[in-house]
Design a protein around this motif. Sequence first.
Motif, PDB file in Angstrom:
ATOM      1  N   ALA A  22       0.847  -1.187   0.000  1.00  0.00           N
ATOM      2  CA  ALA A  22       0.000   0.000   0.000  1.00  0.00           C
ATOM      3  C   ALA A  22       0.882   1.236   0.000  1.00  0.00           C
ATOM      4  O   ALA A  22       2.074   1.173   0.353  1.00  0.00           O
ATOM      5  CB  ALA A  22      -0.922   0.016   1.217  1.00  0.00           C
ATOM      6  N   GLU A  23       0.309   2.340  -0.404  1.00  0.00           N
ATOM      7  CA  GLU A  23       0.972   3.630  -0.329  1.00  0.00           C
ATOM      8  C   GLU A  23       0.183   4.520   0.627  1.00  0.00           C
ATOM      9  O   GLU A  23      -1.009   4.305   0.875  1.00  0.00           O
ATOM     10  CB  GLU A  23       1.068   4.284  -1.702  1.00  0.00           C
ATOM     11  N   LEU A  24       0.872   5.522   1.137  1.00  0.00           N
ATOM     12  CA  LEU A  24       0.264   6.450   2.086  1.00  0.00           C
ATOM     13  C   LEU A  24       0.447   7.863   1.538  1.00  0.00           C
ATOM     14  O   LEU A  24       1.570   8.284   1.259  1.00  0.00           O
ATOM     15  CB  LEU A  24       0.945   6.314   3.446  1.00  0.00           C
ATOM     16  N   ILE A  25      -0.670   8.577   1.357  1.00  0.00           N
ATOM     17  CA  ILE A  25      -0.609   9.934   0.825  1.00  0.00           C
ATOM     18  C   ILE A  25      -1.482  10.832   1.685  1.00  0.00           C
ATOM     19  O   ILE A  25      -2.699  10.636   1.771  1.00  0.00           O
ATOM     20  CB  ILE A  25      -1.072   9.997  -0.638  1.00  0.00           C
TER      21      ILE A  25
ATOM     22  N   ILE B 104      13.474  -0.815  -8.246  1.00  0.00           N
ATOM     23  CA  ILE B 104      12.087  -1.133  -8.548  1.00  0.00           C
ATOM     24  C   ILE B 104      11.438  -1.679  -7.282  1.00  0.00           C
ATOM     25  O   ILE B 104      12.138  -2.065  -6.338  1.00  0.00           O
ATOM     26  CB  ILE B 104      11.973  -2.139  -9.705  1.00  0.00           C
ATOM     27  N   PRO B 105      10.103  -1.728  -7.218  1.00  0.00           N
ATOM     28  CA  PRO B 105       9.440  -2.147  -5.994  1.00  0.00           C
ATOM     29  C   PRO B 105       9.636  -3.638  -5.693  1.00  0.00           C
ATOM     30  O   PRO B 105       9.924  -4.420  -6.594  1.00  0.00           O
ATOM     31  CB  PRO B 105       7.966  -1.827  -6.267  1.00  0.00           C
ATOM     32  N   PRO B 106       9.471  -3.968  -4.420  1.00  0.00           N
ATOM     33  CA  PRO B 106       9.132  -3.056  -3.317  1.00  0.00           C
ATOM     34  C   PRO B 106      10.350  -2.271  -2.818  1.00  0.00           C
ATOM     35  O   PRO B 106      11.307  -2.871  -2.339  1.00  0.00           O
ATOM     36  CB  PRO B 106       8.605  -3.987  -2.225  1.00  0.00           C
ATOM     37  N   PHE B 107      10.291  -0.963  -2.967  1.00  0.00           N
ATOM     38  CA  PHE B 107      11.340  -0.074  -2.477  1.00  0.00           C
ATOM     39  C   PHE B 107      10.673   1.253  -2.129  1.00  0.00           C
ATOM     40  O   PHE B 107      10.031   1.878  -2.982  1.00  0.00           O
ATOM     41  CB  PHE B 107      12.427   0.143  -3.533  1.00  0.00           C
ATOM     42  N   ALA B 108      10.800   1.673  -0.892  1.00  0.00           N
ATOM     43  CA  ALA B 108      10.033   2.805  -0.379  1.00  0.00           C
ATOM     44  C   ALA B 108      10.671   4.142  -0.715  1.00  0.00           C
ATOM     45  O   ALA B 108      11.893   4.275  -0.744  1.00  0.00           O
ATOM     46  CB  ALA B 108       9.871   2.683   1.136  1.00  0.00           C
ATOM     47  N   VAL B 109       9.818   5.118  -0.957  1.00  0.00           N
ATOM     48  CA  VAL B 109      10.247   6.505  -1.109  1.00  0.00           C
ATOM     49  C   VAL B 109       9.533   7.345  -0.062  1.00  0.00           C
ATOM     50  O   VAL B 109       8.302   7.312   0.044  1.00  0.00           O
ATOM     51  CB  VAL B 109       9.927   7.049  -2.516  1.00  0.00           C
ATOM     52  N   TYR B 110      10.324   8.068   0.731  1.00  0.00           N
ATOM     53  CA  TYR B 110       9.807   8.999   1.739  1.00  0.00           C
ATOM     54  C   TYR B 110      10.130  10.409   1.229  1.00  0.00           C
ATOM     55  O   TYR B 110      11.179  10.967   1.564  1.00  0.00           O
ATOM     56  CB  TYR B 110      10.471   8.752   3.086  1.00  0.00           C
TER      57      TYR B 110
ATOM     58  N   GLU C 139       5.671   3.889  -3.290  1.00  0.00           N
ATOM     59  CA  GLU C 139       6.436   2.808  -3.914  1.00  0.00           C
ATOM     60  C   GLU C 139       6.292   2.920  -5.427  1.00  0.00           C
ATOM     61  O   GLU C 139       5.482   2.226  -6.044  1.00  0.00           O
ATOM     62  CB  GLU C 139       5.960   1.435  -3.432  1.00  0.00           C
ATOM     63  N   PRO C 140       7.064   3.802  -6.058  1.00  0.00           N
ATOM     64  CA  PRO C 140       6.977   3.955  -7.516  1.00  0.00           C
ATOM     65  C   PRO C 140       7.427   2.691  -8.239  1.00  0.00           C
ATOM     66  O   PRO C 140       8.088   1.818  -7.666  1.00  0.00           O
ATOM     67  CB  PRO C 140       7.931   5.121  -7.806  1.00  0.00           C
ATOM     68  N   ASP C 141       7.094   2.617  -9.524  1.00  0.00           N
ATOM     69  CA  ASP C 141       7.492   1.449 -10.314  1.00  0.00           C
ATOM     70  C   ASP C 141       8.983   1.446 -10.604  1.00  0.00           C
ATOM     71  O   ASP C 141       9.588   0.377 -10.735  1.00  0.00           O
ATOM     72  CB  ASP C 141       6.691   1.407 -11.622  1.00  0.00           C
ATOM     73  N   LEU C 142       9.589   2.614 -10.711  1.00  0.00           N
ATOM     74  CA  LEU C 142      11.032   2.700 -10.904  1.00  0.00           C
ATOM     75  C   LEU C 142      11.513   4.065 -10.443  1.00  0.00           C
ATOM     76  O   LEU C 142      10.833   5.068 -10.670  1.00  0.00           O
ATOM     77  CB  LEU C 142      11.402   2.475 -12.375  1.00  0.00           C
TER      78      LEU C 142
END
Length: 221
Positions: A51-54, A94-100, A110-113
């Motif tokens: 999931a993503e959090l916005i 690439i995912p799963p890799f988090a961006v804060y 979690e963008p695609d790339l």
Amino acid sequence: MHQDLYETKKNNAGRSDMPGICEPAAAYARKTQERIYTIEDIYALPEGVRAELIDGKIYYMAAPSRTHQRINGELFFQVAHYLKSHGSKCEVYIPPFAVYPFDDDKVYLEPDLIVVCDTGKLDEKGCHGAPDWVVEILSPSSRGRDDVIKLNKYYLAGVREYWLIYPEQKNIAVFIFDREREDTGLHLYSFEDVIPCSLAPDLKISLKEPAASADSGAAAE
């Protein structure tokens, strides 16, 4: 796409001026909810649930399609090969890799790339701050989130370039947010084009092959 939000204007060269970014995109993104979620709630999700959090709202992520994976795999291969062959300090994930993207606990993406050239932003949890390049491959369930809400977030965070890939339409919207460049703005391409990336003058991407493979696979089925 949502031209009313982008407010783009085509010039004679076929490129568009900088999109009119709106913040927050609350009228579009928000529904009434009692609870504001945080990153700790993302961490507490059951294993395998993405999931993503916005802005404190959780958006659950569906499993990617075969076409999505073909495109993302080819994109990763081309970018990784370029970075390695040119001895670049930039890194691709690439995912799963988090961006804060912000220094708060209410946005987790979690963008695609992503490509990150300032490796000081990276740790074992993910990328803290804006990646240099972000790519999202749209699906019916992610429209509106990827091309409106997250577009705004990436722009405000300081992402230099943002790609939206539309597999069904076989086109790509490239947003160059870096105002120091002459080509700042929105550029539209098809899967037939060789697409330049502003991070390096000779970095060019072709998505023709994975698109053709996906078409042949669908025909065979």
